[in-house]
Scaffold this motif. Structure first.
Motif, PDB file in Angstrom:
ATOM      1  N   THR A   1     -11.609  44.435  -7.006  1.00  0.00           N
ATOM      2  CA  THR A   1     -11.122  43.234  -8.977  1.00  0.00           C
ATOM      3  C   THR A   1      -9.634  42.981  -9.194  1.00  0.00           C
ATOM      4  O   THR A   1      -9.700  42.146  -9.003  1.00  0.00           O
ATOM      5  CB  THR A   1     -12.146  44.034 -10.126  1.00  0.00           C
ATOM      6  OG1 THR A   1     -10.973  45.511  -9.788  1.00  0.00           O
ATOM      7  CG2 THR A   1     -13.068  45.038  -9.339  1.00  0.00           C
TER       8      THR A   1
ATOM      9  N   ALA B   1      -9.397  39.737  -6.454  1.00  0.00           N
ATOM     10  CA  ALA B   1     -10.334  39.415  -7.491  1.00  0.00           C
ATOM     11  C   ALA B   1      -9.413  38.506  -8.566  1.00  0.00           C
ATOM     12  O   ALA B   1      -9.369  36.667  -8.957  1.00  0.00           O
ATOM     13  CB  ALA B   1     -11.807  39.128  -8.013  1.00  0.00           C
TER      14      ALA B   1
ATOM     15  N   ALA C   1      -7.913  34.002  -9.340  1.00  0.00           N
ATOM     16  CA  ALA C   1      -7.937  33.583 -10.211  1.00  0.00           C
ATOM     17  C   ALA C   1      -6.574  32.881 -10.982  1.00  0.00           C
ATOM     18  O   ALA C   1      -6.673  31.594 -11.285  1.00  0.00           O
ATOM     19  CB  ALA C   1      -8.892  34.597 -11.133  1.00  0.00           C
TER      20      ALA C   1
ATOM     21  N   ALA D   1     -12.136  37.240 -13.835  1.00  0.00           N
ATOM     22  CA  ALA D   1     -12.396  37.378 -13.088  1.00  0.00           C
ATOM     23  C   ALA D   1     -12.354  38.523 -12.121  1.00  0.00           C
ATOM     24  O   ALA D   1     -13.267  39.558 -12.397  1.00  0.00           O
ATOM     25  CB  ALA D   1     -11.291  37.158 -11.789  1.00  0.00           C
TER      26      ALA D   1
ATOM     27  N   ALA E   1     -15.933  40.605 -11.482  1.00  0.00           N
ATOM     28  CA  ALA E   1     -16.044  41.616 -10.607  1.00  0.00           C
ATOM     29  C   ALA E   1     -16.212  43.208 -10.312  1.00  0.00           C
ATOM     30  O   ALA E   1     -17.121  43.436  -9.851  1.00  0.00           O
ATOM     31  CB  ALA E   1     -14.186  41.235  -9.134  1.00  0.00           C
TER      32      ALA E   1
END
Length: 451
Positions: free
Chosen positions: A112, A115, A119, A145, A149
């Motif tokens: 996460t 991610a 982003a 994001a 996620a």
């Protein structure tokens, strides 16, 4: 140590897959992506790990924390690889039971964070000349994001574990994206902007109070949970106490079919008198319980005495009067029943001092015992006995009134008269439906007790 269990094979496979994806993602992002200084990485990872320790439960299997803040800051300020490393270190530093949950959490937190960094990078690279508007946009992308996620990985984990409906999790966590992203994005943007203009020290100045606030929320939630557990435990104890009392009553009623239901009726009458007199709910509950067990000492009387169809001799009456003291001896052996035992002992005292077993008078007699004495006498007079028929309610009420200031407390009799005047004929005669419900509850409690 993790113990292998075949039933957990799906979650083991899911966990292994998460670790593999996290490692491959780290290798892919590591090329040409230098880390900031070691103390920055360690500091942000430490803050994130501490924040995770203070997580606040959202659902039974899901928690929320402000670890989101240092991770999204790292994603925007330093890029996806640094965010991934900090996320991994924060997760590894949060080792605690259950270990399988921790093994899932570490790669999820790693991915996460990555991610969020990807982003943020998609918005554009940042430097000291970057305007606040672009920083805010990058923070919004990273926040969304990260939360999205995290939600997807939670859904995947729940599906593998078959732990509840995914729609329930979506209803709980889905709105958090729309709440936390707008709430935290400006704060993270200010942190990044401050870092660009000044130094990374400003991040600690903001994050440490935020983590301290979450700690207070965490402690508050623990206190609320402790209070809730204590209330539940007290409720269980009250139910157990009532079940014990009704089991005793069922034992007595099974012995003497002529007085079956008498204790339940006395308990209801006594509680209603207490309510009429304005006593608290706790006192009403205590008096109700005392009413249920007031005659329990009769189980210790000689065989045949209770069942005797005619009038008692003087010696038999003396033996019958022992039931109040016997009841006290039985109940005082039960933990937390000391007050109940004392009231049961004195429920045949008279306000003029001519009662038994101790000859107490007036206010020396506990109020609960004075209340039960009135309810007991009334129900005895309005119930059939093998040696006489039940009296009409009006006759029994007249006899109570005639005995005030000698046998009974005036205030108690007046309160009971008001209760009876507003009751139905079934209530006044001790035949109301809920009296029989009490008897059935007593019989059920006895079956449970002896099974």
């Amino acid at each position: 140590m993790l113990k292998f269990n075949r039933s957990n094979l799906p979650i083991y496979s899911w966990t292994g897959g998460l670790w593999l994806v996290a490692i491959l993602t780290g290798l892919a992002l590591s090329h040409g992506a230098p880390l900031p200084s070691l103390w920055i990485v360690a500091g942000l990872a430490g803050l994130a790990a501490i924040a995770e320790r203070q997580s606040v439960p959202v659902t039974r299997n899901t928690e929320a924390s402000v670890a989101f803040l240092p991770l999204v800051f790292a994603a925007v300020a330093f890029g996806p690889f640094t965010a991934l490393v900090i996320g991994a270190l924060a997760g590894l530093g949060d080792l605690r039971r259950p270990y399988l949950r921790w093994a899932v959490y570490v790669p999820v937190r790693t991915l996460t964070a990555a991610a969020a960094g990807i982003a943020a990078s998609a918005v554009g690279s940042l430097d000291h000349q970057t305007g606040f508007g672009q920083i805010l946009l990058a923070c919004l992308a990273a926040s969304t994001a990260d939360l999205a996620a995290d939600l997807l990985f939670n859904l995947g984990t729940q599906a593998v574990r078959r732990a509840g409906s995914p729609y329930s999790l979506l209803r709980t966590l889905g709105p958090l994206i729309f709440v936390l992203a707008p709430l935290y994005t400006p704060l993270v943007a200010l942190l990044v902007y401050g870092y660009q203009l000044y130094s990374v020290a400003i991040v600690g100045a903001f994050l440490v109070p935020a983590i301290a606030l979450q700690r207070l929320i965490h402690l508050y939630q623990q206190q609320r949970e402790a209070v809730s557990n204590l209330e539940e435990a007290n409720a269980r104890l009250e139910r157990a106490s009532l079940s014990f009392a009704t089991a005793l009553v069922a034992t007595l009623d099974a012995r003497d079919r002529y007085t079956a239901g008498h204790s339940a009726a006395v308990a209801v009458y006594s509680k209603d008198i207490a309510a009429r007199m304005g006593l608290s709910e706790e006192q009403q509950a205590l008096i109700h319980l005392c009413g249920l067990v007031h005659d329990i000492g009769k189980v210790g009387l000689p065989v045949g005495l209770l069942e005797k169809p005619g009038a008692l001799t003087l010696e038999e009456r003396r033996q019958m009067e022992e039931h109040a003291a016997i009841g006290e001896r039985i109940l005082c052996k039960v933990e937390d029943y000391a007050e109940i035992a004392r009231i049961v002992r004195h429920h045949h005292e008279r306000v003029d001092g001519l009662g038994y077993p101790d000859g107490l008078s007036g206010d020396e007699i506990p109020l609960a015992a004075r209340i039960i004495a009135v309810a007991d006498a009334y129900n005895a007079m309005t119930s059939d006995r093998p040696y006489r028929d039940a009296m009409p309610s009006r006759v029994a009420r007249l006899r109570l009134a005639q005995a005030v200031e000698s046998q009974f407390d005036t205030a108690v009799v007046a309160s009971f008269e008001a209760v009876l005047a507003g009751g139905t004929e079934a209530y006044r005669s001790g035949q109301r439906e809920d009296f029989s419900i009490e008897v059935r509850e007593a019989e059920a409690a006895l079956r449970v007790a002896v099974s």
